[in-house]
Design a protein around this motif. Structure first.
Motif, PDB file in Angstrom:
ATOM      1  N   MET A  89      78.407  82.070  30.035  1.00 13.24           N
ATOM      2  CA  MET A  89      78.827  80.877  30.601  1.00 13.24           C
ATOM      3  C   MET A  89      78.753  80.932  32.320  1.00 13.24           C
ATOM      4  O   MET A  89      78.327  80.075  32.993  1.00 13.24           O
ATOM      5  CB  MET A  89      80.189  80.435  30.318  1.00 13.24           C
ATOM      6  CG  MET A  89      80.524  79.812  28.701  1.00 13.24           C
ATOM      7  SD  MET A  89      78.991  78.734  28.294  1.00 13.24           S
ATOM      8  CE  MET A  89      78.988  77.525  29.504  1.00 13.24           C
ATOM      9  N   ILE A  92      75.204  80.249  33.112  1.00 12.93           N
ATOM     10  CA  ILE A  92      74.860  79.016  33.189  1.00 12.93           C
ATOM     11  C   ILE A  92      75.527  78.316  34.620  1.00 12.93           C
ATOM     12  O   ILE A  92      74.834  77.474  35.408  1.00 12.93           O
ATOM     13  CB  ILE A  92      75.102  78.393  31.864  1.00 12.93           C
ATOM     14  CG1 ILE A  92      74.506  78.971  30.747  1.00 12.93           C
ATOM     15  CG2 ILE A  92      74.909  76.572  31.841  1.00 12.93           C
ATOM     16  CD1 ILE A  92      75.021  78.589  29.417  1.00 12.93           C
ATOM     17  N   PHE A 113      74.914  75.323  22.939  1.00  6.24           N
ATOM     18  CA  PHE A 113      76.382  75.727  22.819  1.00  6.24           C
ATOM     19  C   PHE A 113      77.376  74.951  23.502  1.00  6.24           C
ATOM     20  O   PHE A 113      77.547  74.233  24.218  1.00  6.24           O
ATOM     21  CB  PHE A 113      76.516  76.954  23.532  1.00  6.24           C
ATOM     22  CG  PHE A 113      77.564  78.015  23.520  1.00  6.24           C
ATOM     23  CD1 PHE A 113      77.693  78.762  22.278  1.00  6.24           C
ATOM     24  CD2 PHE A 113      78.249  78.451  24.582  1.00  6.24           C
ATOM     25  CE1 PHE A 113      78.650  79.691  22.014  1.00  6.24           C
ATOM     26  CE2 PHE A 113      79.407  79.099  24.531  1.00  6.24           C
ATOM     27  CZ  PHE A 113      79.472  79.913  23.162  1.00  6.24           C
ATOM     28  N   GLU A 156      68.112  75.171  24.483  1.00  7.66           N
ATOM     29  CA  GLU A 156      68.372  76.080  23.637  1.00  7.66           C
ATOM     30  C   GLU A 156      67.377  76.148  22.547  1.00  7.66           C
ATOM     31  O   GLU A 156      67.446  75.129  21.841  1.00  7.66           O
ATOM     32  CB  GLU A 156      69.686  76.197  23.199  1.00  7.66           C
ATOM     33  CG  GLU A 156      70.949  77.214  23.555  1.00  7.66           C
ATOM     34  CD  GLU A 156      71.978  76.957  22.968  1.00  7.66           C
ATOM     35  OE1 GLU A 156      72.321  76.935  21.551  1.00  7.66           O
ATOM     36  OE2 GLU A 156      73.028  76.811  23.834  1.00  7.66           O
ATOM     37  N   ASP A 185      68.028  78.591  27.597  1.00 13.33           N
ATOM     38  CA  ASP A 185      68.955  79.754  27.079  1.00 13.33           C
ATOM     39  C   ASP A 185      68.346  80.429  25.945  1.00 13.33           C
ATOM     40  O   ASP A 185      68.014  79.989  24.956  1.00 13.33           O
ATOM     41  CB  ASP A 185      70.120  78.930  26.645  1.00 13.33           C
ATOM     42  CG  ASP A 185      71.122  79.831  26.191  1.00 13.33           C
ATOM     43  OD1 ASP A 185      71.039  80.917  25.895  1.00 13.33           O
ATOM     44  OD2 ASP A 185      72.431  79.526  26.316  1.00 13.33           O
ATOM     45  N   THR A 209      76.478  89.015  25.970  1.00 11.96           N
ATOM     46  CA  THR A 209      77.313  89.289  24.808  1.00 11.96           C
ATOM     47  C   THR A 209      76.937  89.311  23.106  1.00 11.96           C
ATOM     48  O   THR A 209      77.571  90.082  22.538  1.00 11.96           O
ATOM     49  CB  THR A 209      78.425  88.021  24.853  1.00 11.96           C
ATOM     50  OG1 THR A 209      78.543  87.808  26.039  1.00 11.96           O
ATOM     51  CG2 THR A 209      79.858  88.407  23.935  1.00 11.96           C
ATOM     52  N   LYS A 210      75.693  88.628  23.092  1.00  8.51           N
ATOM     53  CA  LYS A 210      75.011  88.679  21.663  1.00  8.51           C
ATOM     54  C   LYS A 210      74.154  89.825  21.456  1.00  8.51           C
ATOM     55  O   LYS A 210      74.568  90.806  21.427  1.00  8.51           O
ATOM     56  CB  LYS A 210      74.722  87.285  21.647  1.00  8.51           C
ATOM     57  CG  LYS A 210      75.324  85.972  22.005  1.00  8.51           C
ATOM     58  CD  LYS A 210      76.735  85.925  21.180  1.00  8.51           C
ATOM     59  CE  LYS A 210      77.587  84.905  21.935  1.00  8.51           C
ATOM     60  NZ  LYS A 210      77.136  83.526  22.280  1.00  8.51           N
ATOM     61  N   LEU A 339      78.155  86.138  17.130  1.00  8.51           N
ATOM     62  CA  LEU A 339      76.681  86.262  16.568  1.00  8.51           C
ATOM     63  C   LEU A 339      76.107  87.478  17.305  1.00  8.51           C
ATOM     64  O   LEU A 339      76.650  87.881  18.437  1.00  8.51           O
ATOM     65  CB  LEU A 339      75.901  85.299  16.353  1.00  8.51           C
ATOM     66  CG  LEU A 339      75.633  84.372  17.725  1.00  8.51           C
ATOM     67  CD1 LEU A 339      74.136  84.766  18.366  1.00  8.51           C
ATOM     68  CD2 LEU A 339      75.638  82.923  17.677  1.00  8.51           C
TER      69      LEU A 339
HETATM   70  C1  LIG Z   1      77.861  82.687  23.338  1.00  5.70           C
HETATM   71  C2  LIG Z   1      76.739  81.757  23.944  1.00  5.70           C
HETATM   72  C3  LIG Z   1      76.690  81.480  25.230  1.00  5.70           C
HETATM   73  C4  LIG Z   1      78.175  81.629  26.124  1.00  5.70           C
HETATM   74  O1  LIG Z   1      78.062  83.114  26.341  1.00  5.70           O
HETATM   75  P1  LIG Z   1      79.395  83.864  26.716  1.00  5.70           P
HETATM   76  O2  LIG Z   1      78.779  85.465  26.804  1.00  5.70           O
HETATM   77  O3  LIG Z   1      80.370  83.846  25.396  1.00  5.70           O
HETATM   78  O4  LIG Z   1      80.174  83.252  27.860  1.00  5.70           O
HETATM   79  C5  LIG Z   1      75.846  80.661  25.642  1.00  5.70           C
HETATM   80  N1  LIG Z   1      74.872  80.299  25.056  1.00  5.70           N
HETATM   81  C6  LIG Z   1      74.682  80.588  23.824  1.00  5.70           C
HETATM   82  C7  LIG Z   1      73.480  80.214  22.968  1.00  5.70           C
HETATM   83  C8  LIG Z   1      75.432  81.517  23.018  1.00  5.70           C
HETATM   84  O5  LIG Z   1      75.506  81.695  22.039  1.00  5.70           O
END
Ligand SMILES: *Cc1c(COP(=O)(O)O)cnc(C)c1O
Length: 397
Positions: A89, A92, A113, A156, A185, A209-210, A339
């Motif tokens: 976030m 973005i 998201f 996205e 994204d 994070t993912k 995820l």
């Molecule tokens: C999780 C996610 C975000 C936000 O990321 P964070 O690391 O949780 O702030 C933005 N876009 C997508 C597609 C996501 O899956």
């Protein structure tokens, strides 16, 4: 990206790009756990602060471990510059704060998201930046939504949770023809499967994070693009406002990048196997996965992506009650909304990730009450099938 790595393939970049070995001769990248840096003299301090001499000053601005992660991700996405952020976030937010001003307008896919929608509508909206939402795959709607104040298109692809695709080449042409930037994204595919900059996008944002982490450990993000907008403007915002990535998290993500393509290949293979299997289950009325020939954009997915990703969604006959029975009938898969983890997760969208939408908004977005999303991890796929079978067996036939 540093030119040094242009001649090398994706995996070599993932393992080696960005590391400038220190005088200690370390083979693995060090964590520079330091908030500030020491200067040799008063004159050098002055030169660093004035910008006359390049170099580290303070870790809100630059940190060698964070820089290594940035240079490596830039090399993987094929971008000139990358700026790491505290979360997806924050990536973005930083992109918008750096490139937009009051009075500007964003056109955004409806299927992004949830927090992105909150950020655009409720926060940027208070500062005079308006957003119009359009159906992801409707080229005419994108074109019609662009006005004289539109600066940025945001998408996205594939979308969460229905895995709908946007044609990045077509959106980039539309954006550039109307004087706008295209921001993608790329969280779901990662550069291992899709490189939006090669398809004409201007900026890529990530939730690290993912899949970039890949093992569910740290929160982080990144912005990738050209030297002027990202290297200067987005970096300038971050350096002042401070949503920077910590060196420890940067190190975790660096280690994640080293195995990114291998992990993505395994996620994709298991997701494909599960999606095909789910299509044959009597309790399942529809499966959403770009790798299936039944997916309406299967051909676009073949052109735009190297593989089809690790996210599979499916409709269970019998609505919310049946879907909850499936979730509660599993015993291996984690019940969580995250995820991109080695551990497979299952999510009932209508009551979690999309629970804040009204029933009508959910219906518009195609999120049925029986919809489940599985983010396929790295366990044995036969164990995943057996676990979902246990869940599906709870649904009355
Ligand atoms: C999780 C996610 C975000 C936000 O990321 P964070 O690391 O949780 O702030 C933005 N876009 C997508 C597609 C996501 O899956």
């Amino acid at each position: 990206m540093s030119h040094e790595f242009e001649e090398y393939g994706f995996d070599t970049r993932a393992v080696r790009a960005g590391h400038q070995r220190s005088l200690e001769g370390e083979n693995s990248e060090p964590i520079f756990a330091t908030s500030s840096y020491v200067f040799g003299s008063a004159q050098e301090a002055a030169a660093r602060f004035s910008g006359a001499q390049p170099g580290n000053i303070y870790s809100r601005f630059t940190n060698p471990t964070v820089r290594t992660f940035q240079d490596r991700l830039a090399a993987l996405e094929g971008g000139e510059a990358c700026v790491a952020t505290a979360s997806g976030m924050a990536a973005i937010l930083s992109t918008c704060m750096a490139l937009l001003k009051a009075g500007d307008h964003i056109v955004c896919s409806r299927s992004v998201f949830g927090s992105t929608v909150q950020l655009f509508s409720n926060i940027l909206g208070r500062f005079g930046i308006a957003t119009t939402y359009v159906p992801l795959g409707d080229a005419d709607a994108w074109g019609a939504a662009i006005g004289p104040k539109t600066r940025l298109l945001f998408v996205e692809t594939p979308s969460n949770p229905l895995t709908e695709l946007a044609d990045i080449n077509a959106l980039a042409r539309l954006a550039h023809g109307r004087g706008c930037l295209l921001v993608v994204d790329n969280c779901f595919c990662t550069p291992a499967l899709q490189r939006p900059l090669e398809h004409g996008a201007d900026i890529v944002v990530h939730s690290a994070t993912k899949y970039l982490d890949g093992q569910g450990r740290c929160v982080g993000g990144a912005v990738v693009g050209d030297a002027e907008r990202v290297g200067k403007e987005v970096f300038g915002f971050l350096r002042t406002a401070g949503p920077t990535m910590s060196p420890f998290n940067a190190w975790v993500f660096l280690k994640g990048l080293e195995t990114l393509r291998l992990r993505m290949a395994a996620h994709c293979a298991s997701a494909m196997a599960l999606a095909s299997w789910l299509e044959d289950q009597p309790q399942v009325s529809r499966v959403y996965y770009p790798g299936l020939t039944s997916h309406p954009q299967h051909e676009l997915a073949r052109r735009q992506q190297a593989d089809f990703g690790g996210i599979v969604a499916f409709d269970v006959r019998g609505g919310r009650e049946a879907a909850w029975r499936v979730v509660d009938g599993t015993r291996l898969i984690s019940i969580t909304a995250n995820l991109g983890d080695a551990k497979t997760t299952i999510t009932h969208a209508a009551t979690t990730t999309h629970g804040r939408l009204t029933a009508e908004q959910r219906a518009d977005a195609g999120i049925g009450d029986g919809l489940l999303r599985v983010a396929v991890g790295l366990e044995d796929v036969e164990d995943l099938k057996a676990d979902l079978y246990r869940g599906l067996a709870q649904v009355p036939g």
